[in-house]
Design an enzyme around this catalytic site. Structure first.
Site, short mmCIF file in Angstrom:
data_model
loop_
_atom_site.label_atom_id
_atom_site.label_comp_id
_atom_site.label_asym_id
_atom_site.label_seq_id
_atom_site.Cartn_x
_atom_site.Cartn_y
_atom_site.Cartn_z
N ASP A 43 0.87 -1.17 0.00
CA ASP A 43 0.00 0.00 0.00
C ASP A 43 0.91 1.23 0.00
O ASP A 43 2.05 1.14 -0.45
CB ASP A 43 -0.98 -0.05 1.18
CG ASP A 43 -0.27 -0.38 2.47
OD1 ASP A 43 0.81 0.19 2.72
OD2 ASP A 43 -0.78 -1.22 3.24
N LYS A 64 -5.64 1.16 -2.01
CA LYS A 64 -6.95 1.76 -2.30
C LYS A 64 -7.57 1.08 -3.50
O LYS A 64 -6.88 0.69 -4.43
CB LYS A 64 -6.78 3.26 -2.61
CG LYS A 64 -6.26 4.08 -1.46
CD LYS A 64 -7.37 4.87 -0.83
CE LYS A 64 -7.09 5.31 0.60
NZ LYS A 64 -5.92 6.13 0.76
N MET A 179 -1.15 6.36 14.30
CA MET A 179 -2.46 6.72 13.75
C MET A 179 -3.14 7.76 14.64
O MET A 179 -4.35 7.69 14.86
CB MET A 179 -3.35 5.46 13.63
CG MET A 179 -2.76 4.41 12.70
SD MET A 179 -3.64 2.83 12.76
CE MET A 179 -2.95 2.11 14.25
N1 SAH Z 1 3.48 -1.25 10.84
C1 SAH Z 1 3.77 0.18 10.93
C2 SAH Z 1 2.61 0.95 11.55
C3 SAH Z 1 1.34 0.90 10.73
S1 SAH Z 1 0.02 1.82 11.43
C4 SAH Z 1 5.08 0.37 11.67
O1 SAH Z 1 5.59 -0.56 12.31
O2 SAH Z 1 5.65 1.46 11.57
C5 SAH Z 1 0.12 3.32 10.51
C6 SAH Z 1 0.78 4.40 11.35
O3 SAH Z 1 2.17 4.19 11.41
C7 SAH Z 1 0.64 5.80 10.83
O4 SAH Z 1 -0.61 6.35 11.14
C8 SAH Z 1 1.75 6.49 11.59
O5 SAH Z 1 1.36 6.73 12.92
C9 SAH Z 1 2.81 5.42 11.63
N2 SAH Z 1 3.85 5.57 10.59
C10 SAH Z 1 4.20 4.68 9.67
N3 SAH Z 1 5.25 5.10 8.95
C11 SAH Z 1 5.58 6.31 9.46
C12 SAH Z 1 6.62 7.26 9.17
N4 SAH Z 1 7.51 7.05 8.23
N5 SAH Z 1 6.66 8.39 9.93
C13 SAH Z 1 5.77 8.61 10.89
N6 SAH Z 1 4.78 7.75 11.21
C14 SAH Z 1 4.70 6.62 10.51
#
Ligand code: SAH
Length: 265
Positions: A43, A64, A179
């Site tokens: 995604d 999406k 999130m």
């Molecule tokens: N599996 C991911 C998290 C997925 S949930 C992980 O381990 O990072 C989705 C959330 O991850 C987003 O809403 C945000 O809060 C965070 N996120 C993912 N990549 C990010 C990045 N590069 N910078 C800041 N927040 C990030």
């Protein structure tokens, strides 16, 4: 054979985390699997740089659907099984680590229930990496002996809210919210009501390690205004706790290659 060659098994799904977004922060194994896979399902969260690296004829964007709404997880699960049963070596690529708010657990359960072999390839989670590149250690001997990773997606006033903000406030440790851009006003309020000090440092790190990374800092009381002034939008990590104050004392020497770094006190 290139140095990166790795054997992949046909009919197997690789649940691979892509790290926070900088391609240099992909694991060696993730890089090798991306090269060897027959098809990569992804995604938007792996970020523009990593997505651009994926060969167009071997990638499928399952973020999406046409029309703009999110692809239901059930459809993604079914697609994984279908591609594996056709004999493909399938990489399911997720931003950060697949098992941290990444639905990797659900995908693994579905694959197991459908007799599809899979491998889990852990990665650097944005929950730790985004604060880190902004100069914030999620633990620090002087400031925090524990850290909690929580979803900010839920309404904290909801009776059956799965996140116990009162209990989190009581730990005295760092709270890392994923999130959590939209509901920032709700959970900062919940933490203040739970008795956390209004001057507790808070930082927001948007698109950590992506081009255009942005940081906003403040306190439990001021961070909502700082968010709005800096125009912080998802994806972003919220870090709440004294560790967020560490940034201020080290930021002048922090060499960051990622976009602009802006502060609002
Ligand atoms: N599996 C991911 C998290 C997925 S949930 C992980 O381990 O990072 C989705 C959330 O991850 C987003 O809403 C945000 O809060 C965070 N996120 C993912 N990549 C990010 C990045 N590069 N910078 C800041 N927040 C990030």
């Amino acid at each position: 054979m290139s140095d990166n060659a790795i054997d992949v098994d046909p009919g197997t799904v690789y649940l691979v985390g892509s790290g926070p977004g900088d391609p240099d922060l992909l694991t060696v194994k993730a890089t090798r699997l991306l090269e060897a896979a027959d098809v990569v399902l992804h995604d938007k969260l792996p970020g523009p740089e990593i997505i651009d690296m994926l060969p167009e004829d071997r990638r499928e964007d399952v973020g999406k659907r046409a029309g703009g709404e999110r692809t239901p997880q059930s459809e993604i699960n079914e697609r994984l099984v279908e591609l594996a049963r056709e004999g493909n070596a399938v990489v399911r690529l997720k931003g950060g680590d697949s098992f941290v708010f990444g639905r990797g657990g659900e995908e693994a359960e579905y694959l197991a229930a459908h007799d599809v072999p899979f491998e889990v390839v852990p990665a650097v989670t944005s929950a730790i990496a985004a604060p880190a590149v902004a100069g914030i250690p999620v633990t620090h001997r002087d400031h925090a002996s524990s850290v909690s990773f929580v979803t900010g997606h839920e309404d904290p006033t909801k009776e059956e809210s799965a996140v116990d903000w009162d209990a989190l406030a009581a730990t005295g440790g760092t709270i890392v919210v994923l999130m959590g851009v939209g509901r920032l006003p709700d959970y900062t309020e919940a933490l203040l009501e739970a008795g956390m000090a209004p001057e507790t440092p808070v930082a927001l790190v948007e698109r950590g390690t992506w081009p255009g990374q942005q940081v906003a800092t403040g306190t439990l009381e001021t961070i909502v205004d700082a968010r709005d002034e800096a125009g912080i939008s998802p994806p972003a990590i919220t870090v709440i706790g004294d560790v967020a104050g560490t940034r201020e004392s080290i930021v002048d020497f922090l060499q960051t290659d990622y976009g602009t770094v802006e502060d609002e006190a």
